[in-house]
Design a protein around this motif. Structure first.
Motif, PDB file in Angstrom:
ATOM      1  N   SER A 985      14.277  16.649   0.651  1.00 38.68           N
ATOM      2  CA  SER A 985      14.319  17.727   0.180  1.00 38.68           C
ATOM      3  C   SER A 985      13.552  18.151  -0.940  1.00 38.68           C
ATOM      4  O   SER A 985      13.282  19.222  -1.077  1.00 38.68           O
ATOM      5  CB  SER A 985      15.698  17.624  -1.150  1.00 38.68           C
ATOM      6  OG  SER A 985      15.728  15.850  -1.596  1.00 38.68           O
ATOM      7  N   ASP A 986      13.203  16.816  -1.625  1.00 39.59           N
ATOM      8  CA  ASP A 986      11.492  16.642  -2.384  1.00 39.59           C
ATOM      9  C   ASP A 986      10.450  17.511  -1.595  1.00 39.59           C
ATOM     10  O   ASP A 986       9.654  19.040  -2.171  1.00 39.59           O
ATOM     11  CB  ASP A 986      11.049  15.333  -2.564  1.00 39.59           C
ATOM     12  CG  ASP A 986      10.213  15.432  -3.934  1.00 39.59           C
ATOM     13  OD1 ASP A 986      10.023  16.777  -4.757  1.00 39.59           O
ATOM     14  OD2 ASP A 986       9.108  14.737  -3.877  1.00 39.59           O
ATOM     15  N   ALA A 987      11.111  17.659   0.255  1.00 28.67           N
ATOM     16  CA  ALA A 987       9.416  17.948   0.952  1.00 28.67           C
ATOM     17  C   ALA A 987       9.679  20.097   0.607  1.00 28.67           C
ATOM     18  O   ALA A 987       8.828  20.544   0.465  1.00 28.67           O
ATOM     19  CB  ALA A 987       9.074  18.029   2.280  1.00 28.67           C
ATOM     20  N   ILE A 988      10.623  20.568   0.769  1.00 30.42           N
ATOM     21  CA  ILE A 988      11.643  21.233   0.794  1.00 30.42           C
ATOM     22  C   ILE A 988      10.612  21.990  -0.670  1.00 30.42           C
ATOM     23  O   ILE A 988      10.414  23.022  -1.485  1.00 30.42           O
ATOM     24  CB  ILE A 988      12.955  21.315   0.455  1.00 30.42           C
ATOM     25  CG1 ILE A 988      12.871  21.280   2.425  1.00 30.42           C
ATOM     26  CG2 ILE A 988      12.760  23.331   0.297  1.00 30.42           C
ATOM     27  CD1 ILE A 988      14.517  21.199   2.649  1.00 30.42           C
ATOM     28  N   ARG A 989      10.976  21.029  -1.677  1.00 32.06           N
ATOM     29  CA  ARG A 989      10.665  21.316  -3.121  1.00 32.06           C
ATOM     30  C   ARG A 989       8.906  21.797  -3.404  1.00 32.06           C
ATOM     31  O   ARG A 989       8.588  22.728  -4.157  1.00 32.06           O
ATOM     32  CB  ARG A 989      11.278  20.194  -4.254  1.00 32.06           C
ATOM     33  CG  ARG A 989      13.005  21.324  -4.375  1.00 32.06           C
ATOM     34  CD  ARG A 989      13.073  20.033  -5.476  1.00 32.06           C
ATOM     35  NE  ARG A 989      13.506  18.549  -5.062  1.00 32.06           N
ATOM     36  CZ  ARG A 989      13.716  17.957  -4.912  1.00 32.06           C
ATOM     37  NH1 ARG A 989      14.952  18.393  -4.525  1.00 32.06           N
ATOM     38  NH2 ARG A 989      13.956  16.511  -4.819  1.00 32.06           N
ATOM     39  N   TRP A 990       9.177  20.611  -2.471  1.00 32.56           N
ATOM     40  CA  TRP A 990       6.977  20.757  -2.800  1.00 32.56           C
ATOM     41  C   TRP A 990       6.331  21.932  -1.766  1.00 32.56           C
ATOM     42  O   TRP A 990       5.220  22.432  -2.357  1.00 32.56           O
ATOM     43  CB  TRP A 990       6.500  19.149  -1.717  1.00 32.56           C
ATOM     44  CG  TRP A 990       5.000  19.151  -2.475  1.00 32.56           C
ATOM     45  CD1 TRP A 990       4.446  18.745  -3.377  1.00 32.56           C
ATOM     46  CD2 TRP A 990       4.274  19.735  -1.471  1.00 32.56           C
ATOM     47  NE1 TRP A 990       2.603  18.824  -3.056  1.00 32.56           N
ATOM     48  CE2 TRP A 990       3.234  19.600  -1.854  1.00 32.56           C
ATOM     49  CE3 TRP A 990       4.092  20.309  -0.300  1.00 32.56           C
ATOM     50  CZ2 TRP A 990       1.382  19.926  -1.509  1.00 32.56           C
ATOM     51  CZ3 TRP A 990       2.490  20.318   0.253  1.00 32.56           C
ATOM     52  CH2 TRP A 990       1.675  20.020  -0.457  1.00 32.56           C
ATOM     53  N   ARG A 991       7.704  22.353  -0.679  1.00 29.67           N
ATOM     54  CA  ARG A 991       6.342  23.941  -0.492  1.00 29.67           C
ATOM     55  C   ARG A 991       6.815  24.645  -0.933  1.00 29.67           C
ATOM     56  O   ARG A 991       5.907  25.844  -1.275  1.00 29.67           O
ATOM     57  CB  ARG A 991       7.461  23.290   1.010  1.00 29.67           C
ATOM     58  CG  ARG A 991       7.221  22.835   1.792  1.00 29.67           C
ATOM     59  CD  ARG A 991       7.814  23.067   3.319  1.00 29.67           C
ATOM     60  NE  ARG A 991       7.115  22.166   4.446  1.00 29.67           N
ATOM     61  CZ  ARG A 991       8.143  21.131   4.904  1.00 29.67           C
ATOM     62  NH1 ARG A 991       8.976  21.119   4.765  1.00 29.67           N
ATOM     63  NH2 ARG A 991       7.104  20.564   5.747  1.00 29.67           N
ATOM     64  N   ALA A 992       7.852  24.474  -1.884  1.00 28.93           N
ATOM     65  CA  ALA A 992       7.794  26.202  -2.585  1.00 28.93           C
ATOM     66  C   ALA A 992       7.617  26.363  -3.882  1.00 28.93           C
ATOM     67  O   ALA A 992       7.330  27.354  -4.114  1.00 28.93           O
ATOM     68  CB  ALA A 992       9.570  26.331  -3.424  1.00 28.93           C
ATOM     69  N   ARG A 993       6.444  25.329  -4.213  1.00 30.78           N
ATOM     70  CA  ARG A 993       6.011  24.988  -5.148  1.00 30.78           C
ATOM     71  C   ARG A 993       4.720  25.656  -5.313  1.00 30.78           C
ATOM     72  O   ARG A 993       3.715  25.404  -5.132  1.00 30.78           O
ATOM     73  CB  ARG A 993       5.797  23.688  -6.463  1.00 30.78           C
ATOM     74  CG  ARG A 993       7.003  23.034  -6.411  1.00 30.78           C
ATOM     75  CD  ARG A 993       6.715  22.199  -7.961  1.00 30.78           C
ATOM     76  NE  ARG A 993       6.476  21.132  -7.267  1.00 30.78           N
ATOM     77  CZ  ARG A 993       6.749  20.052  -6.907  1.00 30.78           C
ATOM     78  NH1 ARG A 993       8.437  20.301  -6.584  1.00 30.78           N
ATOM     79  NH2 ARG A 993       6.772  19.176  -6.033  1.00 30.78           N
ATOM     80  N   HIS A 994       4.466  24.432  -3.757  1.00 30.69           N
ATOM     81  CA  HIS A 994       2.731  24.984  -3.712  1.00 30.69           C
ATOM     82  C   HIS A 994       2.927  26.086  -2.161  1.00 30.69           C
ATOM     83  O   HIS A 994       2.136  25.741  -1.012  1.00 30.69           O
ATOM     84  CB  HIS A 994       2.421  23.664  -3.139  1.00 30.69           C
ATOM     85  CG  HIS A 994       2.430  22.477  -3.451  1.00 30.69           C
ATOM     86  ND1 HIS A 994       3.010  21.296  -3.997  1.00 30.69           N
ATOM     87  CD2 HIS A 994       1.276  22.018  -5.071  1.00 30.69           C
ATOM     88  CE1 HIS A 994       2.708  20.885  -5.142  1.00 30.69           C
ATOM     89  NE2 HIS A 994       1.280  21.589  -5.635  1.00 30.69           N
ATOM     90  N   ALA A 995       3.633  27.838  -2.101  1.00 35.57           N
ATOM     91  CA  ALA A 995       3.688  27.853  -0.671  1.00 35.57           C
ATOM     92  C   ALA A 995       2.716  28.590  -1.012  1.00 35.57           C
ATOM     93  O   ALA A 995       1.581  29.175  -2.013  1.00 35.57           O
ATOM     94  CB  ALA A 995       4.976  29.185  -0.978  1.00 35.57           C
ATOM     95  N   LEU A 996       2.031  28.356   0.249  1.00 27.01           N
ATOM     96  CA  LEU A 996       0.320  29.862   0.352  1.00 27.01           C
ATOM     97  C   LEU A 996       0.706  31.090   1.451  1.00 27.01           C
ATOM     98  O   LEU A 996       1.264  30.940   1.660  1.00 27.01           O
ATOM     99  CB  LEU A 996      -0.006  29.000   1.596  1.00 27.01           C
ATOM    100  CG  LEU A 996      -0.358  27.311   1.138  1.00 27.01           C
ATOM    101  CD1 LEU A 996      -0.812  26.990   2.182  1.00 27.01           C
ATOM    102  CD2 LEU A 996      -1.654  26.789   0.398  1.00 27.01           C
TER     103      LEU A 996
END
Length: 998
Positions: A985-996
């Motif tokens: 779940s934290d990986a999904i949030r991290w991707r959302a924050r760091h969306a390229l």
């Protein structure tokens, strides 16, 4: 005058002529033609038929005398006969001139008179001896050189003169006779019968030669029928000249009766001895029975008696027992209130003896010996076929205080009684056949009891220059403890000399059998001991000979033999012991060793066999020992130094299956860690009473090969083990950590230890092997410590210590350990999530308590620390969680599939992994646990339940990204089947924050 002279001369010539005629003419005349007339005259004169077989002569000068040779006088039948070599009859001249014979004096020369025995019924002995026959009624009669035979009794050299007083009619006899080489002078005066037909008799006898000084005086009355009654007195300087008695002066006086062939002297007052202080007053009686066979009975009663002297006289036998004993059967009856014998006082002495033909028959001999022991004897002494002084018969002894009686026998030279321990032979009641010879006593067919125990057997004692005691005894039950009390503390180094010295110079042959014996509370049934002791010169020492010792006790059969010299040396020694069940042997071991042995009961199942051979001087006694305990075999060749109390020599121990032996010792599963193979121990050992030492040993057991030196010593009731052990490879089992089976901690009780242990390699179960292991093992009071532990593993050094308190009510375990610089060369714990490489530094401090491995795990508490550098962690791939673009640029987080794959396995190389954990009641909880790696970091949390074998770990993985996400992984479940639960779940949030941007 001339006529007168011629007349006187003629008268003288006439007288001479007449004298010559009276001298010569009778010898020239033939008097044999008057034989019939002279026989008739002699028969008429003597009152018995007379026959003259020889020549008859008459001499007138110096007095008229008729001499006849070969005279036989008929005594009236009944076997009586009398003959004489010559008869001289002095006659009156006037009667002779008138043609008749007037006897004035009768002389019988060379008389041979025989009286048959027993006498004819019509012949009275007193009538023959005291009343002269009719042919003695002349004025004077003499017998010269006569011989009188009465049955077997012979009187030689009989010379007597019989005269009578014409006015009073008194007959007097005086003369001498010899019997058994002793000459007696006698005289008798017999008054003519009075109005009542009784005659008074005075008789005296005086001994000559060997009987000099012996005298008998009789004053009596002879009744009409020939019976005699009166008084008699006797005296003499030596009673042994008459009877089998001691050499002592004697006097006796009392009443005398003779009737019916019996001469009895009773109510005798007897005095024995000369000096007033040494005299013995006694009462006695004599009875001389003439019919139907001669016999003399003597009875003597006294307040005190010197039995030493009387016993010596009786032991010499009837052949040396005086004149009367040489010809007559004699009965002796002795009794005394007190008697002295061998320096002791006997009470209530009563002895009855028959003496005949050189044999003393003891009808009864009884006395109270010192110690109030009652002795009774019957039997025979002497005889033609026996040695002088030999007694054979039956004896009975009842001794309530036997030691007092034995102490008295020391005076007789029986000093061996002093060798007896204090608590034995206190009382006895025995009966058996006895043979006594000078200086020796033998008893066989003995029955009775000794110290209250039934006993049979035989006993022989020989005194003299080489005294000897022989005994063969059999008991129903025998208590050995009091017999062995003097050596309860152990045998002295010179024990043969010590034993023989106690025997007082006696040699001893002993055979003892017991259906049951007791020693130290143990029962021995049966027991056989056949042994001997030779005291040597003067009793200064000797040797002990154990011909056979055979016993069965507590299921162990023991047989032993050998000879021990005076210095304690052994010759041809042998000991054999067998047991159908080896556990029976434990009762023979020292208490401490037996207690330790009982902790491994499986070892003592099956048969056991021991053999010991040996010999040599006490300081170098060489033994050969072979022992078998089931399949375990011991061989040893020790040299025993008895004075120093130590031994030394090679010892070999072998068993065909080392794992099987370990299993017997309680180490089940030994085959899995020890490996298959045999057991062999070769040692150079030594020992003392309390110490067993392997000065050097070499041990091979399966894959184990060790050497070193060990010593086991008994101290304070415990076995103390010291020494050092060096093993090439030391395989040890790792206990099943979650087993509920109790640990065999009882094996540690009763032991102490201080042993240095080294091993080239230590293999503990399936754990990584340790090299160059060294430790000091210490065990005291149930507390086992391994301290100064050092070992090398992976190039690092392991140190620490282990303490196991088995004496506590709840056994307690403590471990302190530290590992420095060890390089991992493989999985550490062989788990799905494990360390497989790195250099490790670790420390542990652990405590636990319990009776089983499971209990120890359940109570385990403490702290762990782990610091691993430059290592690898398997189970996750931290580096795979971030990827680099193909064209370069910032690293990116892997997609979900890549993340799941990275959390499912792989390897993470790290720079450092530091862990701190706490353990409480078997539950390990991670505190600070951080892994730092070039690819990111991992934080660990949670823990494991060691007792349950489960884990619940929480990993937070942060890949090397800016503001990296926290990827969670939960690993839980049984250690052998851990389940992974990733959280992305934290990986999904991290991707959302760091969306390229696209």
């Amino acid at each position: 005058m001339r006529i007168l002279r011629w007349g006187l001369g003629g008268l003288a010539a006439l007288i001479v002529a007449l004298l010559l005629a009276a001298w010569v003419l009778p010898a020239l005349l033939d008097w044999n033609r008057y034989r019939d007339g002279i026989e008739a005259l002699a028969t008429d004169t003597l009152g018995r038929p007379v026959r003259i077989d020889g020549p008859i002569t008459l001499t007138l000068l110096p007095r008229p005398q008729v001499t006849a040779d070969g005279v036989a006088i008929d005594q009236g039948g009944g076997g009586l006969r009398m003959k004489a070599a010559a008869l001289r009859l002095r006659v009156g001249l006037a009667a002779l001139l008138r043609g008749r014979i007037d006897a004035r004096e009768l002389v019988l020369h060379g008389v041979d008179m025989r009286l048959p025995w027993p006498l004819p019924k019509d012949v009275s002995p007193l009538g023959l001896l005291l009343r002269p026959p009719g042919w003695f009624a002349t004025a004077s009669a003499r017998i010269e050189g006569g011989r009188l035979e009465i049955g077997d009794l012979i009187f030689n050299g009989v010379d007597l003169t019989l005269t009578s007083a014409p006015l009073t009619g008194t007959s007097m006899v005086a003369g001498a006779a010899s019997i058994s080489g002793q000459t007696w002078h006698f005289s008798a005066r017999l008054q003519p019968p009075g109005a009542d037909g009784a005659s008074a008799l005075d008789l005296t006898l005086e001994g000559q030669g060997g009987a000099h000084g012996v005298g008998v005086a009789v004053a009596a009355q002879i009744a009409r029928g020939g019976d005699l009654s009166g008084l008699v007195s006797l005296h003499g300087p030596d009673l042994s000249a008459l009877l089998p008695a001691p050499k002592t002066p004697f006097t006796a006086s009392g009443r005398l009766t003779v009737a019916g062939g019996l001469l009895a002297a009773d109510e005798l007052a007897v005095t024995l001895g000369a000096a007033p202080a040494m005299t013995t007053a006694a009462q006695g009686a004599l009875a001389l029975r003439l019919l139907p066979a001669p016999r003399l009975d003597v009875a003597l009663t006294s307040n005190r008696l010197d039995l030493d002297a009387w016993a010596g006289a009786l032991l010499r036998g009837a052949g040396a027992g005086g004149m009367l004993a040489a010809r007559l059967p004699i009965g002796v009856d002795l009794s005394a209130q007190a008697a002295q014998l061998a320096g002791g006082t006997l009470r209530d002495l009563r002895g009855a003896f028959d003496i005949a033909a050189g044999v003393v028959t003891v009808r009864e001999l009884g006395a109270r010996l010192p110690g109030d022991a009652a002795l009774r004897l019957t039997g025979r002494l002497g005889g033609a076929a026996s040695a002088a002084g030999r007694f054979e018969g039956q004896a009975r002894l009842d001794a309530p205080a036997l030691r007092t009686t034995l102490d008295w026998l020391r005076g007789a030279g029986f000093a061996v009684a002093s060798a007896l321990p204090d608590g034995v032979m206190l009382r006895a009641g025995l009966a058996g056949h006895v043979v006594v010879t000078p200086g020796a006593v033998a008893l066989d067919h003995l029955t009775g009891q000794l110290d209250g125990q039934a006993m049979t057997g035989s006993l022989a004692v020989q005194l003299g220059a080489h005294p000897r005691l022989g005994a063969g005894l059999a008991f129903d039950r025998l208590d050995l403890d009091p017999w062995l009390a003097p050596w309860r503390g152990g045998l002295p180094s010179d024990f043969p000399a010590a034993v023989t010295a106690r025997l007082g110079g006696f040699d001893v042959d002993l055979r003892v059998e017991a259906r049951q014996a007791v020693l130290g509370g143990a029962t021995i049934a049966p027991l056989l001991l056949d042994a001997g002791a030779e005291s040597g010169t003067g009793g200064a020492g000797g040797r002990l000979i154990l011909r056979k010792l055979d016993l069965l006790a507590s299921g162990v059969h023991v047989a032993a033999s050998g000879t021990f010299g005076r210095d304690g040396g052994l010759t041809e020694g042998r000991l054999d012991a067998q047991a159908a069940q080896a556990a029976s042997v434990l009762g023979w071991l020292p208490a401490g060793l037996a207690a330790a042995a009982r902790r491994v009961p499986a070892l003592w199942q099956g048969p056991a066999d021991l053999q010991v051979l040996g010999g040599g001087p006490p300081a170098k006694l060489a033994l050969k020992v072979t022992a078998d305990l089931a399949d375990l075999r011991l061989e040893a060749q020790p040299v025993l130094d008895r004075p120093a109390g130590r031994w030394a020599g090679p010892v070999t121990l072998r068993h065909p299956g080392a794992p099987r032996l370990m299993a017997m010792l309680g180490l089940a599963g030994a085959a899995s860690w020890l490996g298959d193979g045999s057991l062999s121990v070769v040692a150079q050992a030594s020992g003392t009473a309390n110490l067993l030492s392997a000065d050097s040993f070499d041990l091979t057991a399966g894959t184990l090969h060790a050497s070193g030196a060990l010593a086991v010593q008994q101290a304070g009731g415990e076995a103390v083990v010291t020494g050092h052990v060096r093993a090439e490879t030391l395989p040890l089992p790792l206990p099943a950590l979650r087993s509920g089976a109790p640990l065999q901690l009882a094996a540690l009780r009763g032991w102490q230890a201080a042993v240095a242990v080294q091993a080239g390699q230590l293999q503990l179960g399936g754990l990584p092997a340790l090299g160059d292991v060294a430790a000091h093992l210490d065990l005291a009071h149930g507390v086992l410590r391994l301290d100064k532990v050092t070992a090398r593993i992976g190039g690092g050094m392991l140190t620490g210590e282990v303490t196991l308190d088995a004496a506590a009510a709840l056994p307690a375990l403590a471990v302190e350990a530290r590992l420095d610089g060890a390089a991992l060369a493989g999985p550490l714990l062989d788990l799905p999530l494990d360390l497989t490489a790195g250099r490790v530094t670790a420390a542990a401090s652990l405590r636990a308590a319990g009776h089983s491995p499971a209990a120890l795990l359940a109570t385990l508490q403490g702290a762990l620390s782990l610091d691993v550098t430059n290592g690898a962690l398997t189970g996750v791939a931290l580096g795979a969680m971030a990827t680099s673009p193909a064209g370069g640029g910032a690293r990116r987080l892997a997609d979900d599939a890549g993340l799941r794959a990275a959390l499912a396995g792989g390897t993470t190389l790290f720079d450092r992994f530091a862990v701190h954990a706490a353990i409480d009641h078997g539950a390990l909880r991670l505190g600070d646990a951080v892994l730092a790696a070039p690819a990111g970091s991992i934080e660990l949390g949670g823990g494991t339940d060691l007792a349950a074998g489960t884990a619940d770990l929480h990993l937070v993985l942060r890949p090397a990204l800016p503001d990296p996400p926290a990827l969670a992984l939960r690993v839980s479940g049984p250690l052998g089947n851990l389940r992974r639960a990733p959280d992305l779940s934290d990986a999904i949030r991290w991707r959302a924050r760091h969306a390229l941007p696209d």
